[in-house]
Design an enzyme around this catalytic site. Structure first.
Site, PDB file in Angstrom:
ATOM      1  N   LYS A   7     -19.120  51.325 -68.435  1.00  0.00           N
ATOM      2  CA  LYS A   7     -19.267  51.554 -69.880  1.00  0.00           C
ATOM      3  C   LYS A   7     -19.436  50.232 -70.631  1.00  0.00           C
ATOM      4  CE  LYS A   7     -15.662  53.425 -72.133  1.00  0.00           C
ATOM      5  NZ  LYS A   7     -15.167  52.560 -73.223  1.00  0.00           N
ATOM      6  N   SER A   8     -18.603  49.245 -70.305  1.00  0.00           N
ATOM      7  CA  SER A   8     -18.691  47.954 -71.008  1.00  0.00           C
ATOM      8  C   SER A   8     -20.063  47.315 -70.800  1.00  0.00           C
ATOM      9  CB  SER A   8     -17.619  46.996 -70.492  1.00  0.00           C
ATOM     10  OG  SER A   8     -16.340  47.470 -70.809  1.00  0.00           O
ATOM     11  N   ASP A 302      -7.336  49.656 -69.525  1.00  0.00           N
ATOM     12  CA  ASP A 302      -7.658  51.078 -69.668  1.00  0.00           C
ATOM     13  C   ASP A 302      -7.074  51.932 -68.541  1.00  0.00           C
ATOM     14  OD1 ASP A 302      -9.086  50.571 -71.981  1.00  0.00           O
ATOM     15  OD2 ASP A 302     -10.974  50.279 -70.915  1.00  0.00           O
TER      16      ASP A 302
HETATM   17  C1  S3P Z   1     -13.732  46.778 -73.765  1.00  0.00           C
HETATM   18  C2  S3P Z   1     -12.583  46.058 -73.987  1.00  0.00           C
HETATM   19  C3  S3P Z   1     -11.235  46.664 -74.007  1.00  0.00           C
HETATM   20  C4  S3P Z   1     -11.224  48.047 -73.368  1.00  0.00           C
HETATM   21  C5  S3P Z   1     -12.387  48.886 -73.806  1.00  0.00           C
HETATM   22  C6  S3P Z   1     -13.698  48.219 -73.462  1.00  0.00           C
HETATM   23  C7  S3P Z   1     -15.026  46.082 -73.786  1.00  0.00           C
HETATM   24  O1  S3P Z   1     -10.813  46.769 -75.353  1.00  0.00           O
HETATM   25  O2  S3P Z   1     -10.022  48.711 -73.683  1.00  0.00           O
HETATM   26  O3  S3P Z   1     -12.357  50.178 -73.191  1.00  0.00           O
HETATM   27  O4  S3P Z   1     -16.041  46.663 -73.336  1.00  0.00           O
HETATM   28  O5  S3P Z   1     -15.073  44.931 -74.252  1.00  0.00           O
HETATM   29  P1  S3P Z   1     -10.066  45.552 -76.125  1.00  0.00           P
HETATM   30  O6  S3P Z   1     -11.033  44.462 -76.287  1.00  0.00           O
HETATM   31  O7  S3P Z   1      -9.657  46.152 -77.436  1.00  0.00           O
HETATM   32  O8  S3P Z   1      -8.891  45.203 -75.271  1.00  0.00           O
END
Ligand code: S3P
Length: 421
Positions: A7-8, A302
């Site tokens: 997803k990221s 997560d």
């Molecule tokens: C993500 C960073 C995380 C994670 C999120 C995806 C990202 O959040 O919890 O599901 O893609 O950069 P945070 O940056 O708020 O920790």
């Protein structure tokens, strides 16, 4: 099992493609609701993101010149989409209004808007929340130390820095996922990353224009986590999870499980978009409890709901430390995870910022309130596979925000998940 696209990385592929000169071709894109909201947003800012086959997309970039958005950009449930796009839009000097669903509208945005305002962004928002109105302005670089360990905050600043004049420095106390830095390099950006203690210092001097490239999205270790934990706690299981990204900033869960006695073998499978990938072989294991230090949290932020499920079947009492940031996720995940276990007869309690879980037999039979949180729903269903009386959840529709094929994938592995009305 083929692991769905990360997803990221999927969000970043669309955003960097939209900022670049030329056309990026992306394969293995995660076509989940969160990622589709980002695809829609970049298209409405003048980039053209189009699907040419399952998981295969092209993005015709704007060369760093977004158009003003004619109507509000709706990021649905996605903190990543909203926060990264705030940085990207601010850097291009365009104007846009950012909105989201009830969960996203309750999550803190000041962590991103504050550094962007320091860079010169013109932002109107009430009380740290969406809706956020971002108006055209020019930016300058900043030297910033985020007060929370957050890849979203770091990424928003770096994306804004592409369009800012001068050097931007982001100083992370704890290293968070570094997909933005890796992908920026693939798009030809000039930036440096230096380690410092548990953290990193990233420097990028703007303005810079990206050059489009082709990307292949690696499998999502956060999505693979559900099948991995299910296999560990269901006697007789032996599954292979293919092409999982093994970037160390994402594999904290697998390290924790290994310390608990999990039988997981990593079979290296090359790279995708500059990220290492591996096939994971996971076999049912008798787990023992863990005392998990807070420093590991950024690399598995997560995964706590599903780790908590593993702990509910482990021998002894686990303590998962330093989880206050879980309260700022799609729901208050600390409370929701404890309630998920307690509703099914597992012994779980919150002690300050820590979650304590005593493992053993889980009676099950409870109904889990998901609070609209996809990872609570998926973790609860995994719990149900091994709990004596099964588990029901109040909603599964939001699972499509991150893992639309979850029910199909788990069913293919032998799970029985059914609608009860
Ligand atoms: C993500 C960073 C995380 C994670 C999120 C995806 C990202 O959040 O919890 O599901 O893609 O950069 P945070 O940056 O708020 O920790």
């Amino acid at each position: 099992m083929n692991t769905p696209g990360d997803k990221s990385v999927s969000h970043r592929a669309l955003i960097l493609g939209a900022l670049a000169n030329g056309t990026a071709r992306i394969s293995g894109l995660l076509e989940s609701d969160d990622v589709l909201a980002t695809a829609d947003a970049v298209s409405r800012l003048g980039a053209s993101a189009g699907r040419i086959g399952p998981g295969v997309w092209t993005v015709k970039g704007t060369g760093g010149r977004f158009e003003d958005a004619a109507s509000s950009l709706d990021f649905g449930n996605s903190g990543t989409g909203a926060r990264l796009m705030m940085g990207a839009v601010a850097g291009t000097g365009a104007s846009a209004r950012f909105i989201g669903d009830a969960s996203l509208s309750a999550r803190p945005m000041g962590r991103v808007t504050e550094p962007l305002v320091q860079m010169g962004a013109a932002i109107a928002a009430e009380a740290d929340r969406l809706p956020v109105q971002l108006n055209a302005s020019t930016l300058k670089g900043i030297d910033y130390r985020p007060p929370v360990a957050s890849a979203q905050v770091k990424s928003a600043i770096l994306l804004a820095a592409l369009g800012a004049t001068g050097e931007t420095i982001v100083r992370e106390d704890h290293a968070t996922r570094d997909h933005t830095e890796t992908m920026l390099k693939l798009f030809g950006a000039d930036l440096t990353v230096e380690s410092e203690g548990h953290g990193r210092i990233i420097r990028l001097t703007g303005p810079q224009t990206l050059t489009a490239c082709d990307l292949d999205v690696p499998g999502d270790p956060s999505s693979a986590a559900f099948a991995a934990v299910a296999a560990l706690i269901l006697p007789g299981s032996d599954v292979i999870l293919r092409a999982v990204m093994t970037n160390p900033s994402r594999t904290g869960l697998y390290e924790a499980l290994a310390r608990m006695g999990a039988d997981i073998t990593f079979l290296p499978a090359g790279q995708a978009s500059g990220e290492d990938i591996a096939d994971l072989r996971v076999r049912a294991s008798q787990l023992s409890a863990i005392d998990l230090e807070p420093d590991i949290a950024p690399s598995m932020i997560d995964e706590y709901p599903v780790l908590a499920v593993a702990c509910a079947f482990a021998k002894g009492t686990s303590r998962l430390r330093g989880l206050s940031e879980l309260r700022a996720k799609e729901s208050d995940r600390l409370a929701a995870t404890q309630a998920m276990l307690a509703a099914n007869g597992a012994e779980a309690r919150i002690d300050g910022e820590d979650l304590m879980i005593t493992g053993g037999e889980v009676p099950g039979g409870g109904n889990v309130i998901t609070h609209g949180d996809h990872r609570i729903a998926m973790a609860a269903l995994v719990l149900g596979l091994a709990a004596h009386g099964g588990v029901s959840v109040d909603d599964i529709n939001m699972i499509a925000t991150s893992y639309p094929a979850f029910i199909d994938d788990m069913t293919a592995l032998g799970a029985m998940i059914e609608a009860i009305e």
